[in-house]
Design a protein around this motif. Structure first.
Motif, PDB file in Angstrom:
ATOM      1  N   SER A 365       0.832  -1.207   0.000  1.00 18.30           N
ATOM      2  CA  SER A 365       0.000   0.000   0.000  1.00 18.30           C
ATOM      3  C   SER A 365       0.865   1.254   0.000  1.00 18.30           C
ATOM      4  CB  SER A 365      -0.938   0.009   1.211  1.00 18.30           C
ATOM      5  OG  SER A 365      -0.197   0.051   2.420  1.00 18.30           O
ATOM      6  N   GLU A 366       2.016   1.204   0.663  1.00 19.57           N
ATOM      7  CA  GLU A 366       2.946   2.336   0.674  1.00 19.57           C
ATOM      8  C   GLU A 366       3.585   2.522  -0.701  1.00 19.57           C
ATOM      9  OE1 GLU A 366       4.385   2.022   5.373  1.00 19.57           O
ATOM     10  OE2 GLU A 366       5.485   0.936   3.805  1.00 19.57           O
ATOM     11  N   LEU A 367       3.864   1.417  -1.372  1.00 20.16           N
ATOM     12  CA  LEU A 367       4.392   1.505  -2.725  1.00 20.16           C
ATOM     13  C   LEU A 367       3.383   2.186  -3.643  1.00 20.16           C
ATOM     14  CD1 LEU A 367       6.653   0.738  -4.749  1.00 20.16           C
ATOM     15  CD2 LEU A 367       5.390  -1.390  -5.158  1.00 20.16           C
ATOM     16  N   LYS A 368       2.136   1.763  -3.557  1.00 22.48           N
ATOM     17  CA  LYS A 368       1.090   2.372  -4.386  1.00 22.48           C
ATOM     18  C   LYS A 368       0.999   3.876  -4.109  1.00 22.48           C
ATOM     19  CE  LYS A 368      -2.664   2.977  -6.889  1.00 22.48           C
ATOM     20  NZ  LYS A 368      -3.930   2.304  -6.555  1.00 22.48           N
ATOM     21  N   ALA A 369       1.072   4.262  -2.858  1.00 20.26           N
ATOM     22  CA  ALA A 369       0.952   5.680  -2.489  1.00 20.26           C
ATOM     23  C   ALA A 369       2.114   6.521  -3.013  1.00 20.26           C
ATOM     24  CB  ALA A 369       0.855   5.816  -0.973  1.00 20.26           C
ATOM     25  N   SER A 370       3.226   5.867  -3.378  1.00 23.70           N
ATOM     26  CA  SER A 370       4.387   6.606  -3.864  1.00 23.70           C
ATOM     27  C   SER A 370       4.268   6.994  -5.337  1.00 23.70           C
ATOM     28  CB  SER A 370       5.659   5.762  -3.672  1.00 23.70           C
ATOM     29  OG  SER A 370       5.702   4.660  -4.569  1.00 23.70           O
ATOM     30  N   TYR A 371       3.257   6.470  -6.025  1.00 24.11           N
ATOM     31  CA  TYR A 371       3.093   6.736  -7.452  1.00 24.11           C
ATOM     32  C   TYR A 371       2.086   7.851  -7.699  1.00 24.11           C
ATOM     33  CZ  TYR A 371       5.603   2.349  -8.037  1.00 24.11           C
ATOM     34  OH  TYR A 371       6.549   1.355  -7.990  1.00 24.11           O
ATOM     35  N   PRO A 372       2.185   8.525  -8.862  1.00 25.66           N
ATOM     36  CA  PRO A 372       1.188   9.541  -9.203  1.00 25.66           C
ATOM     37  C   PRO A 372      -0.207   8.925  -9.169  1.00 25.66           C
ATOM     38  CG  PRO A 372       3.026   9.593 -10.748  1.00 25.66           C
ATOM     39  CD  PRO A 372       3.223   8.371  -9.904  1.00 25.66           C
ATOM     40  N   ALA A 373      -1.137   9.629  -8.551  1.00 17.05           N
ATOM     41  CA  ALA A 373      -2.481   9.083  -8.342  1.00 17.05           C
ATOM     42  C   ALA A 373      -3.395   9.438  -9.506  1.00 17.05           C
ATOM     43  CB  ALA A 373      -3.066   9.621  -7.035  1.00 17.05           C
ATOM     44  N   TYR A 374      -3.891   8.402 -10.161  1.00 15.32           N
ATOM     45  CA  TYR A 374      -4.878   8.564 -11.218  1.00 15.32           C
ATOM     46  C   TYR A 374      -6.009   7.570 -10.980  1.00 15.32           C
ATOM     47  CZ  TYR A 374      -1.540  11.301 -13.989  1.00 15.32           C
ATOM     48  OH  TYR A 374      -0.666  12.265 -14.425  1.00 15.32           O
ATOM     49  N   THR A 375      -7.182   7.924 -11.453  1.00 17.45           N
ATOM     50  CA  THR A 375      -8.330   7.012 -11.378  1.00 17.45           C
ATOM     51  C   THR A 375      -8.823   6.723 -12.781  1.00 17.45           C
ATOM     52  OG1 THR A 375      -9.054   7.836  -9.216  1.00 17.45           O
ATOM     53  CG2 THR A 375     -10.698   6.716 -10.578  1.00 17.45           C
ATOM     54  N   ILE A 376      -8.934   5.433 -13.091  1.00 17.93           N
ATOM     55  CA  ILE A 376      -9.487   5.017 -14.383  1.00 17.93           C
ATOM     56  C   ILE A 376     -10.847   4.379 -14.153  1.00 17.93           C
ATOM     57  CG2 ILE A 376      -9.301   3.218 -16.155  1.00 17.93           C
ATOM     58  CD1 ILE A 376      -6.583   3.936 -16.735  1.00 17.93           C
ATOM     59  N   ILE A 377     -11.800   4.762 -14.968  1.00 23.08           N
ATOM     60  CA  ILE A 377     -13.132   4.140 -14.975  1.00 23.08           C
ATOM     61  C   ILE A 377     -13.269   3.371 -16.279  1.00 23.08           C
ATOM     62  CG2 ILE A 377     -15.623   4.554 -14.991  1.00 23.08           C
ATOM     63  CD1 ILE A 377     -15.084   7.098 -13.373  1.00 23.08           C
ATOM     64  N   TYR A 434     -13.158   3.957 -21.761  1.00 23.72           N
ATOM     65  CA  TYR A 434     -12.326   4.178 -20.583  1.00 23.72           C
ATOM     66  C   TYR A 434     -12.120   5.684 -20.387  1.00 23.72           C
ATOM     67  CZ  TYR A 434     -10.828  -0.770 -20.704  1.00 23.72           C
ATOM     68  OH  TYR A 434     -10.794  -2.140 -20.683  1.00 23.72           O
ATOM     69  N   ALA A 435     -12.026   6.089 -19.128  1.00 20.79           N
ATOM     70  CA  ALA A 435     -11.721   7.485 -18.808  1.00 20.79           C
ATOM     71  C   ALA A 435     -10.735   7.535 -17.654  1.00 20.79           C
ATOM     72  CB  ALA A 435     -12.993   8.235 -18.438  1.00 20.79           C
ATOM     73  N   GLU A 436      -9.834   8.504 -17.702  1.00 22.43           N
ATOM     74  CA  GLU A 436      -8.871   8.660 -16.607  1.00 22.43           C
ATOM     75  C   GLU A 436      -8.725  10.136 -16.251  1.00 22.43           C
ATOM     76  OE1 GLU A 436      -4.763   6.665 -15.507  1.00 22.43           O
ATOM     77  OE2 GLU A 436      -4.406   8.235 -16.984  1.00 22.43           O
ATOM     78  N   ALA A 437      -8.594  10.381 -14.944  1.00 16.41           N
ATOM     79  CA  ALA A 437      -8.300  11.717 -14.421  1.00 16.41           C
ATOM     80  C   ALA A 437      -7.641  11.535 -13.061  1.00 16.41           C
ATOM     81  CB  ALA A 437      -9.565  12.553 -14.308  1.00 16.41           C
ATOM     82  N   LYS A 438      -7.173  12.625 -12.494  1.00 12.96           N
ATOM     83  CA  LYS A 438      -6.547  12.519 -11.171  1.00 12.96           C
ATOM     84  C   LYS A 438      -7.576  12.398 -10.063  1.00 12.96           C
ATOM     85  CE  LYS A 438      -1.979  14.438 -11.845  1.00 12.96           C
ATOM     86  NZ  LYS A 438      -0.920  15.310 -11.290  1.00 12.96           N
ATOM     87  N   ASP A 439      -8.825  12.609 -10.408  1.00 12.16           N
ATOM     88  CA  ASP A 439      -9.900  12.539  -9.418  1.00 12.16           C
ATOM     89  C   ASP A 439     -11.037  11.711 -10.010  1.00 12.16           C
ATOM     90  OD1 ASP A 439     -12.684  13.926  -8.512  1.00 12.16           O
ATOM     91  OD2 ASP A 439     -11.233  13.947  -6.874  1.00 12.16           O
ATOM     92  N   GLU A 440     -11.611  10.823  -9.220  1.00 14.07           N
ATOM     93  CA  GLU A 440     -12.677   9.955  -9.710  1.00 14.07           C
ATOM     94  C   GLU A 440     -13.888  10.756 -10.179  1.00 14.07           C
ATOM     95  OE1 GLU A 440     -15.304   6.039  -8.336  1.00 14.07           O
ATOM     96  OE2 GLU A 440     -13.849   6.942  -6.952  1.00 14.07           O
TER      97      GLU A 440
END
Length: 460
Positions: A365-377, A434-440
Protein backbone atom coordinates in the motif's frame (compact mmCIF):
# COMPACT_ATOMS: atom_id res chain seq x y z
CA UNK A 1 -23.74 -16.86 -28.56
CA UNK A 2 -20.75 -15.38 -30.37
CA UNK A 3 -17.95 -16.18 -32.80
CA UNK A 4 -15.16 -13.71 -33.58
CA UNK A 5 -12.82 -14.65 -36.43
CA UNK A 6 -10.17 -11.99 -36.73
CA UNK A 7 -6.57 -11.41 -37.73
CA UNK A 8 -5.51 -12.45 -34.22
CA UNK A 9 -7.26 -15.83 -34.14
CA UNK A 10 -10.67 -17.29 -33.42
CA UNK A 11 -12.66 -16.76 -30.24
CA UNK A 12 -16.21 -17.65 -29.34
CA UNK A 13 -18.77 -19.30 -27.13
CA UNK A 14 -19.07 -23.06 -27.18
CA UNK A 15 -21.90 -24.83 -29.01
CA UNK A 16 -24.52 -23.84 -31.54
CA UNK A 17 -24.22 -23.52 -35.29
CA UNK A 18 -20.97 -23.38 -37.29
CA UNK A 19 -20.03 -19.86 -38.33
CA UNK A 20 -22.06 -18.40 -35.48
CA UNK A 21 -20.39 -19.97 -32.43
CA UNK A 22 -17.19 -21.85 -31.61
CA UNK A 23 -17.88 -25.32 -33.06
CA UNK A 24 -15.78 -28.29 -34.17
CA UNK A 25 -16.06 -27.20 -37.79
CA UNK A 26 -14.80 -23.70 -37.03
CA UNK A 27 -11.92 -25.03 -34.93
CA UNK A 28 -10.78 -27.48 -37.60
CA UNK A 29 -11.07 -24.89 -40.36
CA UNK A 30 -9.10 -22.23 -38.52
CA UNK A 31 -6.46 -24.69 -37.33
CA UNK A 32 -6.02 -25.95 -40.89
CA UNK A 33 -5.73 -22.36 -42.13
CA UNK A 34 -3.04 -21.70 -39.55
CA UNK A 35 -1.24 -24.89 -40.54
CA UNK A 36 -1.32 -23.83 -44.20
CA UNK A 37 0.22 -20.49 -43.24
CA UNK A 38 2.93 -22.28 -41.19
CA UNK A 39 3.91 -24.50 -44.12
CA UNK A 40 4.06 -21.48 -46.43
CA UNK A 41 6.70 -19.90 -44.18
CA UNK A 42 9.24 -22.77 -44.47
CA UNK A 43 10.27 -22.40 -40.82
CA UNK A 44 9.84 -26.11 -40.13
CA UNK A 45 6.99 -28.44 -39.23
CA UNK A 46 6.97 -28.29 -35.42
CA UNK A 47 4.15 -26.54 -33.51
CA UNK A 48 4.00 -25.96 -29.75
CA UNK A 49 0.53 -26.02 -28.21
CA UNK A 50 -0.69 -25.37 -24.67
CA UNK A 51 -3.99 -24.68 -22.93
CA UNK A 52 -5.38 -22.98 -19.87
CA UNK A 53 -7.68 -24.79 -17.43
CA UNK A 54 -10.99 -24.19 -19.19
CA UNK A 55 -13.60 -26.94 -19.17
CA UNK A 56 -13.40 -27.26 -22.94
CA UNK A 57 -9.61 -27.20 -23.07
CA UNK A 58 -9.01 -30.93 -23.41
CA UNK A 59 -11.64 -31.65 -26.05
CA UNK A 60 -10.51 -28.66 -28.13
CA UNK A 61 -6.86 -29.61 -27.69
CA UNK A 62 -7.56 -33.14 -28.95
CA UNK A 63 -9.32 -31.72 -32.00
CA UNK A 64 -6.66 -29.10 -32.75
CA UNK A 65 -3.71 -31.46 -32.23
CA UNK A 66 -5.28 -34.04 -34.55
CA UNK A 67 -5.94 -31.38 -37.19
CA UNK A 68 -2.35 -30.14 -37.05
CA UNK A 69 -1.06 -33.69 -37.43
CA UNK A 70 -3.41 -34.34 -40.35
CA UNK A 71 -1.98 -31.21 -41.97
CA UNK A 72 1.46 -32.82 -41.69
CA UNK A 73 2.77 -30.88 -38.68
CA UNK A 74 4.54 -32.26 -35.60
CA UNK A 75 2.92 -31.27 -32.30
CA UNK A 76 4.67 -30.60 -28.98
CA UNK A 77 1.85 -30.44 -26.43
CA UNK A 78 2.59 -28.64 -23.15
CA UNK A 79 -0.78 -29.68 -21.74
CA UNK A 80 -2.03 -27.42 -18.96
CA UNK A 81 0.14 -24.35 -19.31
CA UNK A 82 0.12 -20.56 -19.55
CA UNK A 83 0.25 -18.16 -22.47
CA UNK A 84 3.73 -16.82 -21.58
CA UNK A 85 5.01 -20.37 -21.08
CA UNK A 86 3.97 -21.34 -24.61
CA UNK A 87 5.58 -18.14 -25.91
CA UNK A 88 8.87 -19.10 -24.25
CA UNK A 89 8.65 -22.73 -25.41
CA UNK A 90 8.34 -21.93 -29.14
CA UNK A 91 11.91 -20.63 -29.63
CA UNK A 92 13.34 -23.09 -27.10
CA UNK A 93 11.88 -25.91 -29.19
CA UNK A 94 13.00 -24.30 -32.44
CA UNK A 95 9.36 -24.56 -33.51
CA UNK A 96 7.79 -22.99 -36.56
CA UNK A 97 4.84 -21.62 -34.60
CA UNK A 98 2.78 -21.84 -31.42
CA UNK A 99 -0.88 -22.14 -30.59
CA UNK A 100 -2.53 -21.25 -27.29
CA UNK A 101 -5.99 -22.50 -26.33
CA UNK A 102 -7.40 -19.80 -24.07
CA UNK A 103 -10.04 -17.10 -24.10
CA UNK A 104 -7.95 -15.19 -21.56
CA UNK A 105 -10.27 -13.10 -19.36
CA UNK A 106 -13.53 -14.18 -21.01
CA UNK A 107 -16.08 -16.22 -18.98
CA UNK A 108 -16.01 -20.02 -18.90
CA UNK A 109 -18.35 -20.59 -21.87
CA UNK A 110 -15.71 -19.01 -24.13
CA UNK A 111 -12.56 -20.47 -25.64
CA UNK A 112 -10.16 -19.40 -28.36
CA UNK A 113 -7.17 -20.19 -30.56
CA UNK A 114 -4.31 -17.68 -30.37
CA UNK A 115 -1.59 -17.93 -32.99
CA UNK A 116 2.17 -17.38 -32.47
CA UNK A 117 4.96 -17.10 -35.03
CA UNK A 118 8.35 -18.84 -34.84
CA UNK A 119 9.61 -16.22 -32.38
CA UNK A 120 6.84 -17.07 -29.91
CA UNK A 121 5.16 -13.72 -30.59
CA UNK A 122 1.59 -13.09 -31.69
CA UNK A 123 1.24 -13.03 -35.45
CA UNK A 124 0.90 -9.71 -37.25
CA UNK A 125 -2.28 -8.33 -38.78
CA UNK A 126 -0.91 -9.15 -42.23
CA UNK A 127 -0.23 -12.76 -41.23
CA UNK A 128 -3.69 -13.07 -39.72
CA UNK A 129 -5.29 -11.74 -42.89
CA UNK A 130 -3.33 -14.30 -44.90
CA UNK A 131 -4.68 -17.13 -42.73
CA UNK A 132 -8.24 -15.89 -43.19
CA UNK A 133 -7.64 -15.79 -46.95
CA UNK A 134 -6.49 -19.42 -46.97
CA UNK A 135 -9.72 -20.37 -45.23
CA UNK A 136 -12.08 -18.25 -47.33
CA UNK A 137 -10.48 -19.40 -50.59
CA UNK A 138 -10.57 -23.06 -49.60
CA UNK A 139 -6.78 -23.45 -49.90
CA UNK A 140 -6.58 -26.24 -47.31
CA UNK A 141 -4.82 -29.47 -48.29
CA UNK A 142 -4.37 -32.29 -45.77
CA UNK A 143 -1.34 -34.59 -45.68
CA UNK A 144 -1.19 -38.08 -47.12
CA UNK A 145 -0.74 -41.07 -44.82
CA UNK A 146 3.05 -41.18 -45.03
CA UNK A 147 3.32 -37.47 -44.13
CA UNK A 148 1.05 -37.27 -41.07
CA UNK A 149 2.59 -35.34 -38.18
CA UNK A 150 3.84 -36.69 -34.85
CA UNK A 151 2.76 -35.94 -31.28
CA UNK A 152 4.80 -35.45 -28.10
CA UNK A 153 3.58 -34.44 -24.63
CA UNK A 154 6.04 -32.30 -22.63
CA UNK A 155 4.96 -30.94 -19.24
CA UNK A 156 8.37 -29.54 -18.28
CA UNK A 157 8.00 -26.02 -19.61
CA UNK A 158 6.43 -24.25 -16.63
CA UNK A 159 9.54 -25.27 -14.71
CA UNK A 160 11.75 -24.00 -17.54
CA UNK A 161 9.77 -20.76 -17.62
CA UNK A 162 10.40 -20.20 -13.90
CA UNK A 163 14.09 -21.06 -14.34
CA UNK A 164 14.41 -18.39 -17.02
CA UNK A 165 12.86 -15.77 -14.74
CA UNK A 166 15.13 -16.68 -11.83
CA UNK A 167 18.20 -16.45 -14.06
CA UNK A 168 17.51 -12.83 -15.08
CA UNK A 169 20.49 -10.64 -14.15
CA UNK A 170 18.14 -7.86 -13.12
CA UNK A 171 16.51 -9.99 -10.43
CA UNK A 172 17.88 -10.37 -6.86
CA UNK A 173 16.39 -13.74 -5.93
CA UNK A 174 18.20 -13.87 -2.58
CA UNK A 175 16.70 -10.53 -1.53
CA UNK A 176 13.18 -11.79 -2.25
CA UNK A 177 13.86 -15.03 -0.41
CA UNK A 178 15.06 -13.14 2.68
CA UNK A 179 11.94 -10.96 2.72
CA UNK A 180 9.74 -13.94 3.65
CA UNK A 181 6.58 -12.68 1.98
CA UNK A 182 3.22 -14.13 3.00
CA UNK A 183 0.89 -14.11 0.03
CA UNK A 184 -2.65 -15.13 -0.91
CA UNK A 185 -3.12 -16.19 -4.53
CA UNK A 186 -6.43 -16.29 -6.40
CA UNK A 187 -5.85 -18.89 -9.13
CA UNK A 188 -9.32 -18.55 -10.71
CA UNK A 189 -9.54 -22.37 -11.02
CA UNK A 190 -7.09 -22.39 -13.91
CA UNK A 191 -3.40 -22.89 -14.57
CA UNK A 192 -2.29 -20.12 -12.24
CA UNK A 193 -2.70 -22.83 -9.59
CA UNK A 194 0.23 -24.63 -11.23
CA UNK A 195 2.43 -21.80 -12.42
CA UNK A 196 2.31 -19.23 -9.59
CA UNK A 197 3.20 -21.72 -6.80
CA UNK A 198 6.09 -22.99 -8.96
CA UNK A 199 7.55 -19.46 -8.88
CA UNK A 200 6.73 -18.65 -5.25
CA UNK A 201 8.30 -21.91 -4.06
CA UNK A 202 11.61 -20.90 -5.65
CA UNK A 203 11.33 -17.45 -4.04
CA UNK A 204 10.75 -18.97 -0.57
CA UNK A 205 7.41 -17.20 -0.20
CA UNK A 206 4.69 -18.55 2.08
CA UNK A 207 1.34 -18.66 0.31
CA UNK A 208 -2.28 -19.68 0.54
CA UNK A 209 -4.15 -20.55 -2.64
CA UNK A 210 -7.83 -19.89 -3.23
CA UNK A 211 -9.84 -21.11 -6.21
CA UNK A 212 -7.00 -23.51 -6.97
CA UNK A 213 -8.86 -26.51 -8.41
CA UNK A 214 -7.94 -26.54 -12.10
CA UNK A 215 -11.47 -27.27 -13.27
CA UNK A 216 -12.13 -24.22 -15.43
CA UNK A 217 -15.31 -23.64 -13.44
CA UNK A 218 -14.32 -20.09 -12.56
CA UNK A 219 -15.28 -19.01 -9.05
CA UNK A 220 -16.02 -15.48 -10.29
CA UNK A 221 -15.67 -13.39 -13.43
CA UNK A 222 -12.07 -14.16 -14.46
CA UNK A 223 -11.08 -10.61 -15.38
CA UNK A 224 -8.88 -9.34 -12.50
CA UNK A 225 -10.90 -6.19 -11.81
CA UNK A 226 -11.60 -4.82 -8.30
CA UNK A 227 -15.24 -5.90 -8.30
CA UNK A 228 -14.14 -9.51 -8.88
CA UNK A 229 -11.48 -9.64 -6.16
CA UNK A 230 -13.55 -9.28 -3.00
CA UNK A 231 -12.84 -12.85 -1.87
CA UNK A 232 -9.10 -12.31 -2.33
CA UNK A 233 -9.25 -9.04 -0.43
CA UNK A 234 -11.07 -10.64 2.51
CA UNK A 235 -8.60 -13.54 2.60
CA UNK A 236 -5.61 -11.20 2.64
CA UNK A 237 -7.10 -9.40 5.64
CA UNK A 238 -8.11 -12.55 7.53
CA UNK A 239 -4.69 -14.15 7.04
CA UNK A 240 -2.71 -10.99 7.77
CA UNK A 241 -0.88 -11.49 4.47
CA UNK A 242 1.58 -9.05 2.96
CA UNK A 243 -0.32 -8.96 -0.32
CA UNK A 244 -2.70 -10.79 -2.61
CA UNK A 245 -2.06 -11.89 -6.18
CA UNK A 246 -4.70 -12.41 -8.85
CA UNK A 247 -4.02 -13.80 -12.32
CA UNK A 248 -6.37 -14.43 -15.22
CA UNK A 249 -6.97 -17.96 -16.59
CA UNK A 250 -3.92 -18.01 -18.89
CA UNK A 251 -1.61 -16.12 -16.48
CA UNK A 252 -0.67 -13.20 -18.71
CA UNK A 253 -2.51 -10.59 -16.64
CA UNK A 254 -1.71 -9.69 -13.05
CA UNK A 255 -3.34 -7.65 -10.29
CA UNK A 256 -2.38 -7.15 -6.65
CA UNK A 257 -4.36 -6.58 -3.46
CA UNK A 258 -2.71 -4.56 -0.69
CA UNK A 259 -2.15 -5.79 2.85
CA UNK A 260 -5.05 -3.61 4.06
CA UNK A 261 -7.45 -5.25 1.59
CA UNK A 262 -7.45 -2.28 -0.79
CA UNK A 263 -6.81 -2.66 -4.51
CA UNK A 264 -3.34 -1.92 -5.84
CA UNK A 265 -5.06 -1.56 -9.22
CA UNK A 266 -4.32 -3.54 -12.38
CA UNK A 267 -3.25 -0.29 -14.05
CA UNK A 268 -0.41 0.02 -11.53
CA UNK A 269 0.95 -3.51 -12.06
CA UNK A 270 2.95 -2.31 -15.06
CA UNK A 271 3.84 0.95 -13.32
CA UNK A 272 5.45 -0.92 -10.40
CA UNK A 273 7.20 -3.48 -12.61
CA UNK A 274 8.55 -0.67 -14.78
CA UNK A 275 9.69 1.26 -11.72
CA UNK A 276 11.82 -1.72 -10.71
CA UNK A 277 13.28 -2.36 -14.17
CA UNK A 278 13.99 1.32 -14.85
CA UNK A 279 15.71 1.69 -11.47
CA UNK A 280 18.36 -0.75 -12.72
CA UNK A 281 19.55 1.35 -15.63
CA UNK A 282 16.76 3.45 -17.09
CA UNK A 283 15.30 3.11 -20.57
CA UNK A 284 12.12 3.68 -22.52
CA UNK A 285 8.63 2.29 -21.97
CA UNK A 286 5.47 1.65 -23.96
CA UNK A 287 1.85 1.01 -23.02
CA UNK A 288 -1.38 1.17 -24.96
CA UNK A 289 -3.60 4.21 -25.38
CA UNK A 290 -6.03 2.96 -22.72
CA UNK A 291 -3.40 2.72 -19.98
CA UNK A 292 -2.70 5.07 -17.10
CA UNK A 293 -0.62 8.22 -17.48
CA UNK A 294 1.26 7.19 -14.33
CA UNK A 295 3.64 5.09 -16.45
CA UNK A 296 4.76 8.19 -18.35
CA UNK A 297 5.46 9.97 -15.05
CA UNK A 298 7.49 7.06 -13.65
CA UNK A 299 9.40 6.65 -16.92
CA UNK A 300 10.33 10.32 -17.04
CA UNK A 301 11.37 10.20 -13.38
CA UNK A 302 13.99 7.63 -14.38
CA UNK A 303 15.10 9.71 -17.39
CA UNK A 304 13.42 7.61 -20.07
CA UNK A 305 10.89 8.27 -22.83
CA UNK A 306 7.33 6.94 -22.91
CA UNK A 307 5.38 6.06 -26.06
CA UNK A 308 1.78 4.91 -26.59
CA UNK A 309 0.61 2.15 -28.94
CA UNK A 310 -2.73 0.93 -30.20
CA UNK A 311 -4.43 -1.57 -27.90
CA UNK A 312 -3.32 -5.16 -28.41
CA UNK A 313 -0.20 -7.02 -27.39
CA UNK A 314 1.15 -7.23 -30.95
CA UNK A 315 0.85 -3.43 -31.32
CA UNK A 316 2.59 -2.77 -28.02
CA UNK A 317 5.43 -5.16 -28.89
CA UNK A 318 5.89 -3.50 -32.29
CA UNK A 319 6.14 -0.06 -30.69
CA UNK A 320 8.53 -1.40 -28.04
CA UNK A 321 10.85 -2.68 -30.75
CA UNK A 322 10.66 0.63 -32.63
CA UNK A 323 11.56 2.64 -29.51
CA UNK A 324 13.99 0.18 -27.87
CA UNK A 325 11.77 -0.01 -24.80
CA UNK A 326 13.17 -2.04 -21.91
CA UNK A 327 9.72 -2.77 -20.52
CA UNK A 328 6.15 -2.22 -21.60
CA UNK A 329 2.71 -3.72 -21.57
CA UNK A 330 -0.91 -2.86 -21.06
CA UNK A 331 -2.90 -1.32 -18.25
CA UNK A 332 -4.92 -4.51 -17.90
CA UNK A 333 -2.16 -5.95 -15.74
CA UNK A 334 0.03 -7.09 -18.64
CA UNK A 335 3.80 -6.80 -18.18
CA UNK A 336 6.12 -7.34 -21.17
CA UNK A 337 9.84 -7.68 -20.48
CA UNK A 338 11.54 -8.26 -23.86
CA UNK A 339 14.83 -9.45 -22.33
CA UNK A 340 12.81 -12.55 -21.33
CA UNK A 341 10.28 -12.72 -24.17
CA UNK A 342 7.99 -10.36 -26.06
CA UNK A 343 4.68 -11.21 -24.43
CA UNK A 344 2.61 -10.36 -21.37
CA UNK A 345 3.80 -12.42 -18.42
CA UNK A 346 2.25 -12.39 -14.95
CA UNK A 347 5.08 -14.50 -13.49
CA UNK A 348 7.85 -12.07 -14.35
CA UNK A 349 5.60 -9.23 -13.15
CA UNK A 350 5.25 -10.96 -9.77
CA UNK A 351 9.02 -11.36 -9.48
CA UNK A 352 9.73 -7.71 -10.29
CA UNK A 353 7.16 -6.32 -7.86
CA UNK A 354 8.26 -8.62 -5.02
CA UNK A 355 11.86 -7.57 -5.65
CA UNK A 356 10.85 -3.91 -5.57
CA UNK A 357 8.96 -4.35 -2.28
CA UNK A 358 11.90 -6.20 -0.72
CA UNK A 359 14.42 -3.63 -1.93
CA UNK A 360 12.43 -0.63 -0.72
CA UNK A 361 11.24 -2.42 2.43
CA UNK A 362 7.74 -1.06 1.87
CA UNK A 363 4.25 -2.39 2.37
CA UNK A 364 2.53 -2.70 -0.97
CA UNK A 365 0.00 0.00 0.00
CA UNK A 366 2.95 2.34 0.67
CA UNK A 367 4.39 1.51 -2.73
CA UNK A 368 1.09 2.37 -4.39
CA UNK A 369 0.95 5.68 -2.49
CA UNK A 370 4.39 6.61 -3.86
CA UNK A 371 3.09 6.74 -7.45
CA UNK A 372 1.19 9.54 -9.20
CA UNK A 373 -2.48 9.08 -8.34
CA UNK A 374 -4.88 8.56 -11.22
CA UNK A 375 -8.33 7.01 -11.38
CA UNK A 376 -9.49 5.02 -14.38
CA UNK A 377 -13.13 4.14 -14.97
CA UNK A 378 -13.77 1.25 -17.37
CA UNK A 379 -17.20 1.00 -18.97
CA UNK A 380 -18.50 -0.69 -22.11
CA UNK A 381 -21.29 -0.41 -24.69
CA UNK A 382 -22.85 -3.66 -25.88
CA UNK A 383 -22.73 -3.90 -29.65
CA UNK A 384 -25.80 -4.73 -31.72
CA UNK A 385 -26.04 -5.30 -35.50
CA UNK A 386 -27.57 -1.82 -35.79
CA UNK A 387 -24.48 -0.04 -34.44
CA UNK A 388 -21.96 1.13 -37.06
CA UNK A 389 -18.87 1.68 -34.89
CA UNK A 390 -16.91 3.59 -37.55
CA UNK A 391 -19.83 5.95 -38.15
CA UNK A 392 -20.35 6.42 -34.42
CA UNK A 393 -16.71 7.37 -33.81
CA UNK A 394 -16.67 9.68 -36.86
CA UNK A 395 -19.72 11.51 -35.53
CA UNK A 396 -18.16 11.74 -32.07
CA UNK A 397 -14.95 13.09 -33.59
CA UNK A 398 -16.98 15.93 -35.06
CA UNK A 399 -18.63 16.67 -31.72
CA UNK A 400 -15.23 17.00 -30.04
CA UNK A 401 -13.34 18.61 -32.93
CA UNK A 402 -12.11 21.38 -30.61
CA UNK A 403 -10.34 18.88 -28.33
CA UNK A 404 -7.01 17.11 -28.86
CA UNK A 405 -7.91 13.80 -30.55
CA UNK A 406 -6.00 10.57 -31.19
CA UNK A 407 -7.38 8.19 -33.81
CA UNK A 408 -4.63 5.54 -33.85
CA UNK A 409 -7.03 3.09 -32.22
CA UNK A 410 -10.68 4.10 -32.04
CA UNK A 411 -11.00 7.62 -30.63
CA UNK A 412 -9.16 9.09 -27.65
CA UNK A 413 -10.38 12.50 -26.52
CA UNK A 414 -8.05 14.60 -24.38
CA UNK A 415 -9.54 17.04 -21.92
CA UNK A 416 -7.80 19.27 -19.38
CA UNK A 417 -5.98 16.72 -17.20
CA UNK A 418 -8.22 13.86 -18.32
CA UNK A 419 -9.00 11.61 -21.29
CA UNK A 420 -11.73 9.31 -22.61
CA UNK A 421 -10.93 6.46 -25.00
CA UNK A 422 -13.51 4.57 -27.07
CA UNK A 423 -12.58 1.54 -29.18
CA UNK A 424 -14.15 -1.64 -30.50
CA UNK A 425 -12.98 -4.66 -28.51
CA UNK A 426 -10.95 -7.36 -30.26
CA UNK A 427 -12.19 -10.02 -27.85
CA UNK A 428 -15.86 -9.25 -27.10
CA UNK A 429 -18.83 -7.76 -29.02
CA UNK A 430 -18.54 -4.44 -27.18
CA UNK A 431 -17.16 -0.93 -27.43
CA UNK A 432 -14.80 -0.25 -24.53
CA UNK A 433 -15.11 3.20 -22.98
CA UNK A 434 -12.33 4.18 -20.58
CA UNK A 435 -11.72 7.49 -18.81
CA UNK A 436 -8.87 8.66 -16.61
CA UNK A 437 -8.30 11.72 -14.42
CA UNK A 438 -6.55 12.52 -11.17
CA UNK A 439 -9.90 12.54 -9.42
CA UNK A 440 -12.68 9.96 -9.71
CA UNK A 441 -15.32 12.69 -9.85
CA UNK A 442 -13.64 14.28 -12.86
CA UNK A 443 -13.19 10.95 -14.65
CA UNK A 444 -16.82 10.08 -13.98
CA UNK A 445 -17.95 13.48 -15.28
CA UNK A 446 -16.16 13.08 -18.60
CA UNK A 447 -17.14 9.47 -19.21
CA UNK A 448 -20.80 10.32 -18.53
CA UNK A 449 -20.58 13.32 -20.83
CA UNK A 450 -19.09 11.29 -23.68
CA UNK A 451 -21.54 8.43 -23.20
CA UNK A 452 -24.45 10.90 -23.34
CA UNK A 453 -23.11 12.13 -26.68
CA UNK A 454 -22.88 8.51 -27.86
CA UNK A 455 -26.49 7.88 -26.81
CA UNK A 456 -27.61 10.95 -28.74
CA UNK A 457 -25.79 9.80 -31.89
CA UNK A 458 -27.25 6.30 -31.65
CA UNK A 459 -30.78 7.70 -31.35
CA UNK A 460 -30.51 9.62 -34.63
Amino acid sequence: MTLIKSISGIRGTIGGKPGQNLTAQDLVECTAGFATWIKSRNKGRKVVIGRDGRMTGMVISDLVCSTLRMMGLDVVDLGLSTTPTVEIAVPLEGAAAGLILTASHNPKQWNALKFLNHKGEFISAEDGAEILDYISQGQLTYAELAKLGTYRLDKSYIGKHVEQILSLDILDVHMIQKAGFQIVVDCINSTGAIAVPALLDELDCSYILINDDVTGDFAHNPEPLPEHLEELSMKVLSEGADLGISVDPDVDRLAFVCEDGSMFGEEYTLVAAADYVLSKGGGNTVSNLSSTAALRKVTEKHGGSYNAAAVGEVNVVKKMKETNAVIGGEGNGGVIYPALHCGRDALVGIAFVLNLLAEKNLKISELKASYPAYTIIKNKIQLTPAIDVDHLLAELKGVYSDQELNTIDGLKIHFDGAWVHLRKSNTEPIIRVYAEAKDETIASHYIKEVQSKVDAILKK
